[in-house]
Design an enzyme around this catalytic site. Sequence first.
Site, PDB file in Angstrom:
ATOM      1  N   GLY A 182     -25.598  28.797 -73.263  1.00  0.00           N
ATOM      2  CA  GLY A 182     -24.475  29.547 -73.818  1.00  0.00           C
ATOM      3  C   GLY A 182     -23.923  29.041 -75.126  1.00  0.00           C
ATOM      4  N   GLU A 202     -29.539  24.483 -70.239  1.00  0.00           N
ATOM      5  CA  GLU A 202     -30.429  25.644 -70.425  1.00  0.00           C
ATOM      6  C   GLU A 202     -30.119  26.375 -71.725  1.00  0.00           C
ATOM      7  OE1 GLU A 202     -29.218  28.027 -67.142  1.00  0.00           O
ATOM      8  OE2 GLU A 202     -30.336  26.903 -65.658  1.00  0.00           O
ATOM      9  N   PRO A 203     -30.260  25.720 -72.861  1.00  0.00           N
ATOM     10  CA  PRO A 203     -29.955  26.434 -74.106  1.00  0.00           C
ATOM     11  C   PRO A 203     -31.034  27.460 -74.441  1.00  0.00           C
ATOM     12  CG  PRO A 203     -30.842  24.262 -74.601  1.00  0.00           C
ATOM     13  CD  PRO A 203     -30.729  24.342 -73.104  1.00  0.00           C
ATOM     14  N   ARG A 255     -29.060  43.878 -81.470  1.00  0.00           N
ATOM     15  CA  ARG A 255     -27.795  43.144 -81.357  1.00  0.00           C
ATOM     16  C   ARG A 255     -26.616  43.798 -82.092  1.00  0.00           C
ATOM     17  NH1 ARG A 255     -26.665  38.803 -82.828  1.00  0.00           N
ATOM     18  NH2 ARG A 255     -25.509  38.124 -81.009  1.00  0.00           N
ATOM     19  N   CYS A 270     -33.092  58.130 -84.837  1.00  0.00           N
ATOM     20  CA  CYS A 270     -32.151  59.234 -84.650  1.00  0.00           C
ATOM     21  C   CYS A 270     -31.032  58.848 -83.701  1.00  0.00           C
ATOM     22  CB  CYS A 270     -32.907  60.446 -84.104  1.00  0.00           C
ATOM     23  SG  CYS A 270     -34.372  60.801 -85.067  1.00  0.00           S
ATOM     24  N   TYR A 285     -32.746  36.717 -79.062  1.00  0.00           N
ATOM     25  CA  TYR A 285     -32.441  38.064 -78.570  1.00  0.00           C
ATOM     26  C   TYR A 285     -32.763  39.122 -79.635  1.00  0.00           C
ATOM     27  CZ  TYR A 285     -30.234  35.072 -75.169  1.00  0.00           C
ATOM     28  OH  TYR A 285     -30.016  34.084 -74.244  1.00  0.00           O
TER      29      TYR A 285
HETATM   30  C1  LIG Z   1     -29.429  33.681 -70.739  1.00  0.00           C
HETATM   31  C2  LIG Z   1     -29.279  32.454 -69.930  1.00  0.00           C
HETATM   32  C3  LIG Z   1     -29.233  31.200 -70.547  1.00  0.00           C
HETATM   33  C4  LIG Z   1     -29.267  31.022 -72.040  1.00  0.00           C
HETATM   34  O1  LIG Z   1     -28.130  31.500 -72.683  1.00  0.00           O
HETATM   35  P1  LIG Z   1     -27.931  31.211 -74.252  1.00  0.00           P
HETATM   36  O2  LIG Z   1     -26.621  31.789 -74.550  1.00  0.00           O
HETATM   37  O3  LIG Z   1     -29.046  31.873 -74.965  1.00  0.00           O
HETATM   38  O4  LIG Z   1     -27.963  29.725 -74.405  1.00  0.00           O
HETATM   39  C5  LIG Z   1     -29.148  30.084 -69.748  1.00  0.00           C
HETATM   40  N1  LIG Z   1     -29.096  30.190 -68.392  1.00  0.00           N
HETATM   41  C6  LIG Z   1     -29.128  31.379 -67.764  1.00  0.00           C
HETATM   42  C7  LIG Z   1     -29.081  31.434 -66.284  1.00  0.00           C
HETATM   43  C8  LIG Z   1     -29.217  32.546 -68.507  1.00  0.00           C
HETATM   44  O5  LIG Z   1     -29.230  33.724 -67.878  1.00  0.00           O
END
Ligand SMILES: *Cc1c(COP(=O)(O)O)cnc(C)c1O
Length: 420
Positions: free
Chosen positions: A239, A273-274, A312, A344, A373
Amino acid sequence: MEPFAYRGGEMHAESVPLSRIAREVGTPAYVYSLARLRENYRAFVDAIDGMDAEVHYAMKANSNQAVIRAFGVMGAGADIVSEGEMRRALAAGVPASRIVFSGVGKKPSELRVAVEAGLQQINVESRAELDMLDAVARAAGKVVDIAIRVNPDVDAGTHAKITTGRKENKFGIDIDLAPEAYAHAATLPNLRPIGVAMHIGSQIVNLEPYRQAIRRMRELVGTLRAAGHAIDRFDVGGGLGISYRDEVPLPIAGFMAMVREETGNLGCRLSFEPGRRLVGDAGVLIGEVVVVKPGVARTFVVVDAAMNDLIRPTLYEAWHDILPAREPVGNVAKIVTDIVGPICESGDFLAQKRDMPPLAAGDLVVVKSAGAYGATMASTYNTRPLVPEVLVDGDRYAVVRPRQTYDELLGADRVPAWLE
Ligand SMILES: *Cc1c(COP(=O)(O)O)cnc(C)c1O
């Protein structure tokens, strides 16, 4: 070094002029900088130095196998959300023992292949999934390490479509119901509940929501241990935001210092989890101006890149910096411009009411910070082939996904013989 910059009046990716890629590969195209990918990953490695922690790349941000491989050879694991992503991660060389499976709606068939593959951990998001996974694991004769994704009910202060840690979001198990879920998991013989997991949203630039969520999770770990659960892993999720416009991203080192402070004596192995933070600023989308339509209110610059290539702006109201590939000379007067695609849909825009130097048909434009993304959310809407992806390394580049051909695109349809 900023990988995407003007050198000699021309926008480069590292040492390769984007105009050369446009000429040789065509437009639109995604272009990634290997140096920036590595630099971004190294920032995490440096920041977790001395911590009992690991990094799983959330590959839905950019799942090109070359990108996954680049992180994998540096030691990254993968955070996956589907069977397809599992197959990609394995194909790119990430071992199953470094793959964590997240996701709110995993199907039994997906759990089956995950269990067979022997993934490191499965993050379970509901009580029903606990039962489903236990049954799948039993049939396979395996015991599976799991964490439960807990929804800590914090507001990550981000766009509504990418906030995930509020009570009203579909993700995870409500923190108040978590002890009960763990108690249930403990009765299931083929699950080993070893960790807690959270992921509160995306494009987060404030530390406090993370701190608040971590504190709630820390308290939960205490509650769970008191109830007899052996919890020794804490998946902090991803996140972390990047700068698209004027956002100030959290420094990774400062973020980790907070995490260390809040989890210091918790006795959990941490995982991060980046996604976006590793790839977002390492990619651009290039497109060519097709036509310029001066209007009364503003000028429309129609480019050959569209919402199907980069959704996006219209999906998240996202702001991407857009620059001409040829550096404007002198003090050119800017004009209020909408940069739009040929699709369109009125929602087909890359930028609205943007002060831009005058552009003409044939000019190349560069959409910055499109590495996350972007390509992964692309579609073939309006029967537009998926665009190619290019990886630059110094003065060389490789096409890491060729442009989809019309034969491939049209050839995927089947017209029944009985359709007379
Ligand atoms: C999408 C997601 C992430 C990564 O989020 P980012 O904002 O791209 O860092 C990490 N963990 C889980 C479970 C996700 O669904």
